[in-house]
Design an enzyme around this catalytic site. Structure first.
Site, PDB file in Angstrom:
ATOM      1  N   ASP A  83     -99.666  -5.654 -29.236  1.00 38.63           N
ATOM      2  CA  ASP A  83    -100.222  -6.680 -28.341  1.00 38.63           C
ATOM      3  C   ASP A  83     -99.679  -6.594 -26.912  1.00 38.63           C
ATOM      4  OD1 ASP A  83     -97.705  -7.479 -29.567  1.00 38.63           O
ATOM      5  OD2 ASP A  83     -97.937  -9.348 -28.456  1.00 38.63           O
ATOM      6  N   THR A 103     -93.790 -11.787 -28.005  1.00 36.43           N
ATOM      7  CA  THR A 103     -93.036 -10.864 -28.855  1.00 36.43           C
ATOM      8  C   THR A 103     -93.283 -11.218 -30.317  1.00 36.43           C
ATOM      9  OG1 THR A 103     -90.820 -10.181 -29.564  1.00 36.43           O
ATOM     10  CG2 THR A 103     -90.978 -12.346 -28.538  1.00 36.43           C
ATOM     11  N   GLY A 104     -93.442 -10.218 -31.144  1.00 34.99           N
ATOM     12  CA  GLY A 104     -93.666 -10.517 -32.559  1.00 34.99           C
ATOM     13  C   GLY A 104     -94.610  -9.511 -33.188  1.00 34.99           C
ATOM     14  N   GLY A 156     -97.458  -7.683 -33.529  1.00 30.83           N
ATOM     15  CA  GLY A 156     -98.523  -7.442 -32.554  1.00 30.83           C
ATOM     16  C   GLY A 156     -99.928  -7.640 -33.076  1.00 30.83           C
ATOM     17  N   THR A 191     -89.414  -6.815 -28.722  1.00 31.67           N
ATOM     18  CA  THR A 191     -90.166  -6.527 -27.493  1.00 31.67           C
ATOM     19  C   THR A 191     -89.376  -7.184 -26.385  1.00 31.67           C
ATOM     20  OG1 THR A 191     -92.360  -6.402 -28.537  1.00 31.67           O
ATOM     21  CG2 THR A 191     -92.330  -7.173 -26.283  1.00 31.67           C
TER      22      THR A 191
END
Ligand code: GLY
Length: 342
Positions: free
Chosen positions: A241, A261-262, A264, A210
């Site tokens: 997310d 970021t990651g 979601g 992201t």
């Protein structure tokens, strides 16, 4: 581009009387007026390990991050708003195929690209978000239009794209988003679904990524912007997310601005952005502690990733619980950094 940061390095510790050059040294030093600004960006967190990425490839990522920082920095230095700066920084990363947003978006299980994005203005708490876009080159700018030109916070799918056309945004063909690397990642994911052994070749980079930016401007206003292609092999219609205000994106002048970021699904369940803000507002926690506390909560749920956050003083924190996170910052003291690994 290299020159830009070489100039910054040279000038950062020099008291500048007349800073006409592009230099962080001209921004925080006036102690009478306390004018300061700061910016942080990320290009995704994941299994990014030193030695597993070629020098050439690393240089390409660094160049992308540098261009993004420069775009936001120029705006802040000239007295522009944190909203403009974060949007500009994210647009650069959306146009760069190395990052999972805009041009470099990952593929859904149906072989399509579906993009999400959001912006939030810490001064007014106004926010705009878009989800499940298939034909918008710069989702972050459409999110901003939703915030400024519609009565809504979030638009998705066909309705969002109709709104875009009505507001003069040109649609792009799905082909625009094709990159061989993302396509290959989808094939690996599909193979992994069928074959447990293949799963070991899947990296976080295959799965997600992201981009985002957070900033404090010279007027003391915070803003956040996030954009993503989501997760590889996601079901069509899945929303992560990033466009969820209070999860992947949040800004509040009273506390902080956050872009995550990651994974979601975990960041949504942990309401990451608002939780960090709430710990600061209601518990009086400092930014870094609040951010780490909430990231630990994500990890406890089983989620991997990271975030960037900034407060009213221009303090920046960039925690992550993965091997690396593409990230960069120009802090309130004019120090800049671009980093990838832990
Ligand atoms: N963090 C981006 C997503 O899960 O969509």
């Amino acid at each position: 581009m290299k020159t830009f940061f070489l100039i910054c390095v040279a000038l950062v510790s020099t008291p500048l009387a007349d800073a006409q050059e592009i230099s962080p040294a001209d921004h925080p030093v006036d102690s009478m007026t306390k004018v300061k600004f700061a910016l942080a960006i990320h290009g995704g967190a994941g299994t990014i390990e030193r030695g597993k990425i070629t020098a050439q490839r690393e240089q390409e990522y660094r160049a992308g991050l540098e261009s993004s920082l420069k775009a936001g920095y120029e705006i802040l230095k000239n007295g522009g708003s944190s909203l403009d700066a974060t949007e500009a920084a994210v647009r650069v990363l959306e146009d760069d195929p190395h990052f999972n947003a805009g041009k470099g978006a990952v593929f859904t299980s149906a072989g399509t690209n579906e993009l999400d994005a959001a912006v939030m203005d810490g001064k007014t708490l106004r926010a705009g978000a878009v989800a499940v876009l298939q034909h918008i080159r710069n989702p972050v700018s459409l999110a901003r239009m939703v915030m400024e030109d519609s009565p809504h916070v979030m638009l998705s799918g066909e309705g969002a794209e109709k709104f875009a056309v009505e507001h003069g945004v040109k649609l792009v063909d799905q082909k625009y988003f094709f990159t061989q690397e993302r396509w290959d990642a989808l094939q690996r994911m599909k193979a992994a679904e069928k074959n447990r052994h293949a799963a070991s070749t899947i990296t976080d980079q295959d799965r997600h990524g992201t981009v985002g930016a957070v900033a404090l401007d010279q007027q003391g206003n915070l803003a956040a912007a996030t954009s993503t292609g989501g997760t590889t092999n996601k079901l069509p219609g899945r929303v992560g997310d990033s466009p969820i205000i209070g999860s992947g994106t949040y800004a509040n002048n009273a506390t902080c601005a956050v872009s995550a970021t990651g994974d979601g699904e975990y960041f949504i369940r942990a309401t990451v952005g608002h939780d960090i803000s709430a710990l600061m507002e209601y518990r009086g926690m400092k930014l870094a502690e609040a951010a780490q506390t909430v990231l630990d909560k994500v990890a406890k749920l089983g989620g991997a990733g990271g975030l960037i956050a900034i407060d009213q003083n221009g303090q920046i924190t960039l925690p992550f619980n993965t091997a690396g996170m593409y990230r960069g910052q120009i802090d309130a003291d004019g120090k800049f950094a671009i980093e990838i690994y832990k």
